[in-house]
Design a protein around this motif. Sequence first.
Motif, PDB file in Angstrom:
ATOM      1  N   TYR A  29       0.144  19.476  12.172  1.00  0.00           N
ATOM      2  CA  TYR A  29       1.283  18.235  12.137  1.00  0.00           C
ATOM      3  C   TYR A  29      -0.134  17.871  10.753  1.00  0.00           C
ATOM      4  O   TYR A  29      -0.309  18.162   9.949  1.00  0.00           O
ATOM      5  N   GLN A  30       1.481  17.200   9.659  1.00  0.00           N
ATOM      6  CA  GLN A  30       1.654  16.777   8.313  1.00  0.00           C
ATOM      7  C   GLN A  30       1.883  15.359   8.373  1.00  0.00           C
ATOM      8  O   GLN A  30       2.861  15.045   9.045  1.00  0.00           O
ATOM      9  N   ILE A  31       0.831  15.049   7.232  1.00  0.00           N
ATOM     10  CA  ILE A  31       1.045  13.406   7.406  1.00  0.00           C
ATOM     11  C   ILE A  31       1.614  12.908   5.966  1.00  0.00           C
ATOM     12  O   ILE A  31       0.642  13.488   4.970  1.00  0.00           O
ATOM     13  N   ASP A  32       2.642  12.360   5.373  1.00  0.00           N
ATOM     14  CA  ASP A  32       3.422  11.648   3.912  1.00  0.00           C
ATOM     15  C   ASP A  32       3.775  10.440   3.778  1.00  0.00           C
ATOM     16  O   ASP A  32       4.116  10.262   4.823  1.00  0.00           O
ATOM     17  N   ASN A  33       3.143  10.430   2.686  1.00  0.00           N
ATOM     18  CA  ASN A  33       4.373   9.353   2.481  1.00  0.00           C
ATOM     19  C   ASN A  33       4.553   7.952   2.652  1.00  0.00           C
ATOM     20  O   ASN A  33       5.679   7.586   4.128  1.00  0.00           O
ATOM     21  N   ILE A  34       2.776   7.296   3.230  1.00  0.00           N
ATOM     22  CA  ILE A  34       3.102   6.330   3.647  1.00  0.00           C
ATOM     23  C   ILE A  34       3.480   4.893   2.597  1.00  0.00           C
ATOM     24  O   ILE A  34       3.000   5.272   1.680  1.00  0.00           O
ATOM     25  N   ARG A  35       3.332   4.053   3.864  1.00  0.00           N
ATOM     26  CA  ARG A  35       4.254   2.571   3.315  1.00  0.00           C
ATOM     27  C   ARG A  35       3.630   1.574   3.914  1.00  0.00           C
ATOM     28  O   ARG A  35       4.391   1.828   5.081  1.00  0.00           O
ATOM     29  N   LEU A  36       3.300   0.415   3.864  1.00  0.00           N
ATOM     30  CA  LEU A  36       3.107  -0.690   4.213  1.00  0.00           C
ATOM     31  C   LEU A  36       3.876  -1.409   3.365  1.00  0.00           C
ATOM     32  O   LEU A  36       3.018  -1.587   2.109  1.00  0.00           O
ATOM     33  N   TYR A  37       4.923  -1.973   3.546  1.00  0.00           N
ATOM     34  CA  TYR A  37       5.537  -3.399   2.869  1.00  0.00           C
ATOM     35  C   TYR A  37       5.794  -4.607   3.972  1.00  0.00           C
ATOM     36  O   TYR A  37       5.696  -4.657   4.928  1.00  0.00           O
ATOM     37  N   PHE A  87       0.674  -1.256   0.051  1.00  0.00           N
ATOM     38  CA  PHE A  87       0.242  -0.056   0.028  1.00  0.00           C
ATOM     39  C   PHE A  87       1.009   0.948   0.719  1.00  0.00           C
ATOM     40  O   PHE A  87       2.160   1.286   0.526  1.00  0.00           O
ATOM     41  N   VAL A  88       0.609   1.935  -0.751  1.00  0.00           N
ATOM     42  CA  VAL A  88       0.995   3.453  -1.103  1.00  0.00           C
ATOM     43  C   VAL A  88       0.274   4.673  -0.721  1.00  0.00           C
ATOM     44  O   VAL A  88      -0.750   4.797  -1.546  1.00  0.00           O
ATOM     45  N   GLU A  89       0.292   5.570  -0.132  1.00  0.00           N
ATOM     46  CA  GLU A  89      -0.591   6.786  -0.014  1.00  0.00           C
ATOM     47  C   GLU A  89       0.295   8.333  -0.254  1.00  0.00           C
ATOM     48  O   GLU A  89       1.132   8.645   1.078  1.00  0.00           O
ATOM     49  N   ASN A  90       0.232   8.349  -0.925  1.00  0.00           N
ATOM     50  CA  ASN A  90       1.017  10.229  -1.532  1.00  0.00           C
ATOM     51  C   ASN A  90       0.752  10.798  -0.886  1.00  0.00           C
ATOM     52  O   ASN A  90       0.871  12.716  -0.702  1.00  0.00           O
ATOM     53  N   PHE A  91      -0.906  11.296  -1.446  1.00  0.00           N
ATOM     54  CA  PHE A  91      -2.237  12.302  -0.916  1.00  0.00           C
ATOM     55  C   PHE A  91      -1.918  13.064  -2.328  1.00  0.00           C
ATOM     56  O   PHE A  91      -1.990  14.663  -2.740  1.00  0.00           O
ATOM     57  N   THR A  92      -1.815  12.426  -3.698  1.00  0.00           N
ATOM     58  CA  THR A  92      -1.277  12.797  -4.446  1.00  0.00           C
ATOM     59  C   THR A  92      -3.038  13.539  -5.412  1.00  0.00           C
ATOM     60  O   THR A  92      -2.181  14.330  -6.371  1.00  0.00           O
ATOM     61  N   ASP A  93      -4.000  13.212  -5.276  1.00  0.00           N
ATOM     62  CA  ASP A  93      -5.048  13.450  -5.655  1.00  0.00           C
ATOM     63  C   ASP A  93      -5.536  14.234  -4.776  1.00  0.00           C
ATOM     64  O   ASP A  93      -6.811  14.865  -4.859  1.00  0.00           O
ATOM     65  N   ASN A  94      -5.150  15.189  -3.772  1.00  0.00           N
ATOM     66  CA  ASN A  94      -5.523  15.950  -2.656  1.00  0.00           C
ATOM     67  C   ASN A  94      -6.154  17.224  -3.465  1.00  0.00           C
ATOM     68  O   ASN A  94      -5.515  17.371  -4.783  1.00  0.00           O
TER      69      ASN A  94
END
Length: 204
Positions: free
Chosen positions: A195-203, A37-44
């Motif tokens: 607070y800001q959150i980014d570049n989430i990776r599950l691997y 899983f990847v979440e970079n919030f690119t569609d914000n």
Amino acid sequence: MKKTFIYSLLVIAGFTSFTSCTSESDVEYPKAKTTLFVENFTDNTDGQVLNSTGWANYAQAGTKKFTEEVYSGNGYAEFTSFGSSQASNIAWLISPAFDMSKQDGEKLVFQAAHAFLTSADNTLELMVSTDYDGNIANFNQSSWLSLPVTTPKPSNDFYEWVNSGEVDLSKFNGTLYFAFKVKGSGTNTSLDATYQIDNIRLYY
């Protein structure tokens, strides 16, 4: 034996990095990892209440929720109690569900930044649950565990991306949700940090 999750992507062998909006805050993966899983919030959409696919954005206390933000083309999730006029704000950003029985050795990484953080009581936590059913209406019937993780400190510069470190999730079985929980206050100026959150990776 766990099997590969449908979101799996093979990361190129060797050391690979993922990048936040600042080039100096890259994180390196160990060799040959498979990404679940990847979440970079690119569609914000800048400034709106966050409604990224699969995520639940929940105000447990007060009414403030996480928002979608974009700076210099980089999207990220943001939470602040500033301007809420509410004594207590507790917000959760809850991930999609993951079947932990399909693979072994799961790890999670992310990056976080702060602005105007002055108090240790203005917290950002990483939480996990294996009995939450994905329905916010049943949130109070679920149990959540806080996991040790590196988060921004007042000593960090404003908007400096801090690497979480590798969080080991391999001991959990069944359906797992992880969540980011922020506590703050809109009436106490020592508790209204951003607070800001980014570049989430599950691997694994």
